[in-house]
Write a protein that holds these residues in place. Structure first.
Motif, PDB file in Angstrom:
ATOM      1  N   ALA A  94       1.279   9.160  -4.068  1.00 34.62           N
ATOM      2  CA  ALA A  94       1.603   8.609  -5.382  1.00 34.62           C
ATOM      3  C   ALA A  94       0.958   9.406  -6.503  1.00 34.62           C
ATOM      4  N   SER A  95      -0.240   9.901  -6.260  1.00 33.81           N
ATOM      5  CA  SER A  95      -0.919  10.704  -7.278  1.00 33.81           C
ATOM      6  C   SER A  95      -0.205  12.011  -7.539  1.00 33.81           C
ATOM      7  N   ALA A  96       0.459  12.527  -6.507  1.00 36.36           N
ATOM      8  CA  ALA A  96       1.130  13.813  -6.629  1.00 36.36           C
ATOM      9  C   ALA A  96       2.586  13.704  -7.065  1.00 36.36           C
ATOM     10  N   ASP A  97       3.148  12.504  -7.037  1.00 34.70           N
ATOM     11  CA  ASP A  97       4.580  12.339  -7.327  1.00 34.70           C
ATOM     12  C   ASP A  97       4.791  11.012  -8.036  1.00 34.70           C
ATOM     13  N   GLU A  98       5.291  11.065  -9.262  1.00 32.70           N
ATOM     14  CA  GLU A  98       5.486   9.852 -10.057  1.00 32.70           C
ATOM     15  C   GLU A  98       6.589   8.950  -9.510  1.00 32.70           C
ATOM     16  N   HIS A  99       7.380   9.453  -8.573  1.00 30.13           N
ATOM     17  CA  HIS A  99       8.424   8.641  -7.952  1.00 30.13           C
ATOM     18  C   HIS A  99       7.907   7.827  -6.764  1.00 30.13           C
ATOM     19  N   VAL A 100       6.655   7.990  -6.410  1.00 25.47           N
ATOM     20  CA  VAL A 100       6.067   7.273  -5.275  1.00 25.47           C
ATOM     21  C   VAL A 100       5.056   6.261  -5.801  1.00 25.47           C
ATOM     22  N   HIS A 101       5.147   5.040  -5.309  1.00 24.95           N
ATOM     23  CA  HIS A 101       4.263   3.960  -5.734  1.00 24.95           C
ATOM     24  C   HIS A 101       3.664   3.291  -4.497  1.00 24.95           C
ATOM     25  N   VAL A 102       2.562   2.587  -4.682  1.00 33.06           N
ATOM     26  CA  VAL A 102       1.871   1.957  -3.559  1.00 33.06           C
ATOM     27  C   VAL A 102       1.505   0.531  -3.921  1.00 33.06           C
ATOM     28  N   LEU A 103       1.744  -0.374  -2.995  1.00 28.81           N
ATOM     29  CA  LEU A 103       1.295  -1.759  -3.108  1.00 28.81           C
ATOM     30  C   LEU A 103       0.390  -2.040  -1.921  1.00 28.81           C
ATOM     31  N   HIS A 104      -0.880  -2.311  -2.200  1.00 26.38           N
ATOM     32  CA  HIS A 104      -1.836  -2.599  -1.132  1.00 26.38           C
ATOM     33  C   HIS A 104      -1.933  -4.106  -0.914  1.00 26.38           C
ATOM     34  N   ARG A 105      -1.821  -4.516   0.350  1.00 22.99           N
ATOM     35  CA  ARG A 105      -1.988  -5.929   0.710  1.00 22.99           C
ATOM     36  C   ARG A 105      -3.285  -6.103   1.487  1.00 22.99           C
ATOM     37  N   ALA A 106      -3.779  -7.326   1.516  1.00 21.60           N
ATOM     38  CA  ALA A 106      -5.113  -7.587   2.065  1.00 21.60           C
ATOM     39  C   ALA A 106      -5.185  -7.383   3.573  1.00 21.60           C
ATOM     40  N   GLY A 107      -4.091  -7.606   4.268  1.00 26.99           N
ATOM     41  CA  GLY A 107      -4.126  -7.482   5.722  1.00 26.99           C
ATOM     42  C   GLY A 107      -2.730  -7.573   6.297  1.00 26.99           C
ATOM     43  N   LYS A 108      -2.641  -7.475   7.618  1.00 31.67           N
ATOM     44  CA  LYS A 108      -1.354  -7.485   8.302  1.00 31.67           C
ATOM     45  C   LYS A 108      -0.778  -8.890   8.270  1.00 31.67           C
ATOM     46  N   GLY A 109       0.324  -9.048   7.533  1.00 35.46           N
ATOM     47  CA  GLY A 109       0.896 -10.372   7.352  1.00 35.46           C
ATOM     48  C   GLY A 109       2.322 -10.508   7.838  1.00 35.46           C
ATOM     49  N   GLY A 110       2.833  -9.497   8.530  1.00 34.14           N
ATOM     50  CA  GLY A 110       4.194  -9.584   9.039  1.00 34.14           C
ATOM     51  C   GLY A 110       5.170  -8.769   8.216  1.00 34.14           C
ATOM     52  N   LEU A 111       6.226  -8.321   8.863  1.00 35.20           N
ATOM     53  CA  LEU A 111       7.220  -7.462   8.229  1.00 35.20           C
ATOM     54  C   LEU A 111       7.892  -8.157   7.052  1.00 35.20           C
ATOM     55  N   GLY A 112       8.310  -9.397   7.261  1.00 35.93           N
ATOM     56  CA  GLY A 112       8.989 -10.114   6.195  1.00 35.93           C
ATOM     57  C   GLY A 112       8.114 -10.321   4.983  1.00 35.93           C
ATOM     58  N   ALA A 113       6.866 -10.668   5.210  1.00 39.97           N
ATOM     59  CA  ALA A 113       5.940 -10.881   4.094  1.00 39.97           C
ATOM     60  C   ALA A 113       5.734  -9.593   3.305  1.00 39.97           C
ATOM     61  N   ALA A 114       5.654  -8.466   4.001  1.00 39.59           N
ATOM     62  CA  ALA A 114       5.506  -7.179   3.310  1.00 39.59           C
ATOM     63  C   ALA A 114       6.731  -6.876   2.459  1.00 39.59           C
ATOM     64  N   TYR A 115       7.921  -7.133   3.008  1.00 38.52           N
ATOM     65  CA  TYR A 115       9.129  -6.893   2.236  1.00 38.52           C
ATOM     66  C   TYR A 115       9.226  -7.826   1.033  1.00 38.52           C
ATOM     67  N   LEU A 116       8.875  -9.082   1.212  1.00 40.87           N
ATOM     68  CA  LEU A 116       8.930 -10.015   0.088  1.00 40.87           C
ATOM     69  C   LEU A 116       8.001  -9.573  -1.037  1.00 40.87           C
ATOM     70  N   ALA A 117       6.823  -9.084  -0.670  1.00 34.87           N
ATOM     71  CA  ALA A 117       5.896  -8.575  -1.689  1.00 34.87           C
ATOM     72  C   ALA A 117       6.485  -7.351  -2.378  1.00 34.87           C
ATOM     73  N   GLY A 118       7.110  -6.468  -1.602  1.00 32.79           N
ATOM     74  CA  GLY A 118       7.733  -5.284  -2.180  1.00 32.79           C
ATOM     75  C   GLY A 118       8.918  -5.623  -3.073  1.00 32.79           C
ATOM     76  N   PHE A 119       9.720  -6.598  -2.646  1.00 35.71           N
ATOM     77  CA  PHE A 119      10.854  -7.028  -3.464  1.00 35.71           C
ATOM     78  C   PHE A 119      10.379  -7.590  -4.801  1.00 35.71           C
ATOM     79  N   ALA A 120       9.344  -8.427  -4.742  1.00 31.00           N
ATOM     80  CA  ALA A 120       8.820  -9.018  -5.976  1.00 31.00           C
ATOM     81  C   ALA A 120       8.332  -7.936  -6.932  1.00 31.00           C
ATOM     82  N   TRP A 121       7.629  -6.935  -6.390  1.00 33.76           N
ATOM     83  CA  TRP A 121       7.148  -5.821  -7.217  1.00 33.76           C
ATOM     84  C   TRP A 121       8.326  -5.078  -7.840  1.00 33.76           C
TER      85      TRP A 121
END
Length: 267
Positions: free
Chosen positions: A66-93
């Motif tokens: 992300a630091s090297a490319d403005e088209h790349v972004h990162v969302l850090h989550r606290a821990g492993k919460g499941g595939l669906g939960a990760a996607y829901l967080a990404g969708f909301a972002w």
């Protein structure tokens, strides 16, 4: 309504801002490789890495990208919460950031960025596009026959139980229009594992929206450990069974209630 398509254009057509959400957990061997392939295949697209606090340093690699490319972004989550939960967080972002099209893909290379053009072309007159293994022209590479039987059989079971015609409802390579995610009430989604994919397909169809499947070549990962196993797949099918039977029961109750109401009016 569902349709199959063999469109294979390589460039998006006036779809607006597009972001691919890529969930990660211990994908240090693959992340830079797959992100670079996305950026080369579709330079206009953005990438959002959603990392579940991977202990192997995947999150640090994502930050460097992300630091090297403005088209790349990162969302850090606290821990492993499941595939669906990760996607829901990404969708909301992504919705908050104003993207017009929001996609899903794995970080392990099984979904080939070079085939993203097919999905983008298919979205021109659809609300959800799925990169499908099980429509004509679709295929899998390096799968044992047992896994193919499990996937094909699982998808057949989903079609019969839920009464839908999508042939690869469990697929994770897909593009949603913003309006689709806004219409299917993401705040009500409770599925967090692999059943999440089927859940969103069913919600899209129930909302009266158009789902299109385009053929892809699915390639089994060559680096890192797979998160899918027979046990995970079977557990997902159990969840789909519970969900499908509950939905059928609710439909039957609604029909019975309507019939009773009509009978009272006629009396």
């Amino acid at each position: 309504m569902t349709e199959h398509s063999t469109l294979a254009h390589d460039q998006p057509r006036s779809l607006g801002r597009v972001v691919m959400v890529v969930p990660t957990y211990n994908e240090a061997d693959n992340l830079a490789w797959i992100v670079n392939r996305v950026r080369q295949a579709q330079p206009a697209l953005d990438v959002l890495v959603v990392d579940d606090n991977s202990p192997d340093g995947t999150g640090d690699i994502a930050d460097a990208l992300a630091s090297a490319d403005e088209h790349v972004h990162v969302l850090h989550r606290a821990g492993k919460g499941g595939l669906g939960a990760a996607y829901l967080a990404g969708f909301a972002w992504a919705l908050e950031a104003g993207y017009d099209v929001i996609g899903e893909m794995d970080a392990d290379g099984s979904h080939q960025p070079e085939q993203l053009g097919r999905l983008l072309a298919g979205l021109v007159d659809a609300d959800l596009v799925i990169g499908s293994r099980w429509v004509p022209g679709g295929s899998v590479v390096n799968w044992p026959w047992q896994r193919e039987v499990l996937s094909r059989g699982g998808n057949l079971y989903v079609r019969l139980l839920l009464g839908i015609s999508v042939r690869d409802a469990t697929a994770g390579f897909r593009l949603f229009r913003r309006s689709t995610l806004e219409a299917i009430r993401l705040e009500e989604v409770r599925s967090t594992g692999y059943v999440f994919q089927t859940d969103l397909v069913s919600r899209t169809l129930h909302a009266g929206l158009r789902v299109r499947e385009v053929p892809i070549e699915f390639v089994e990962r060559v680096r890192g450990d797979s998160k899918m196993s027979g046990q995970v797949a079977i557990e997902s099918l159990k969840r789909i069974t519970q969900w499908g039977l509950r939905e059928r029961w609710e439909r039957a109750r609604c029909r019975a209630s309507r019939s009773q109401s009509r009978a009272m009016i006629e009396v």
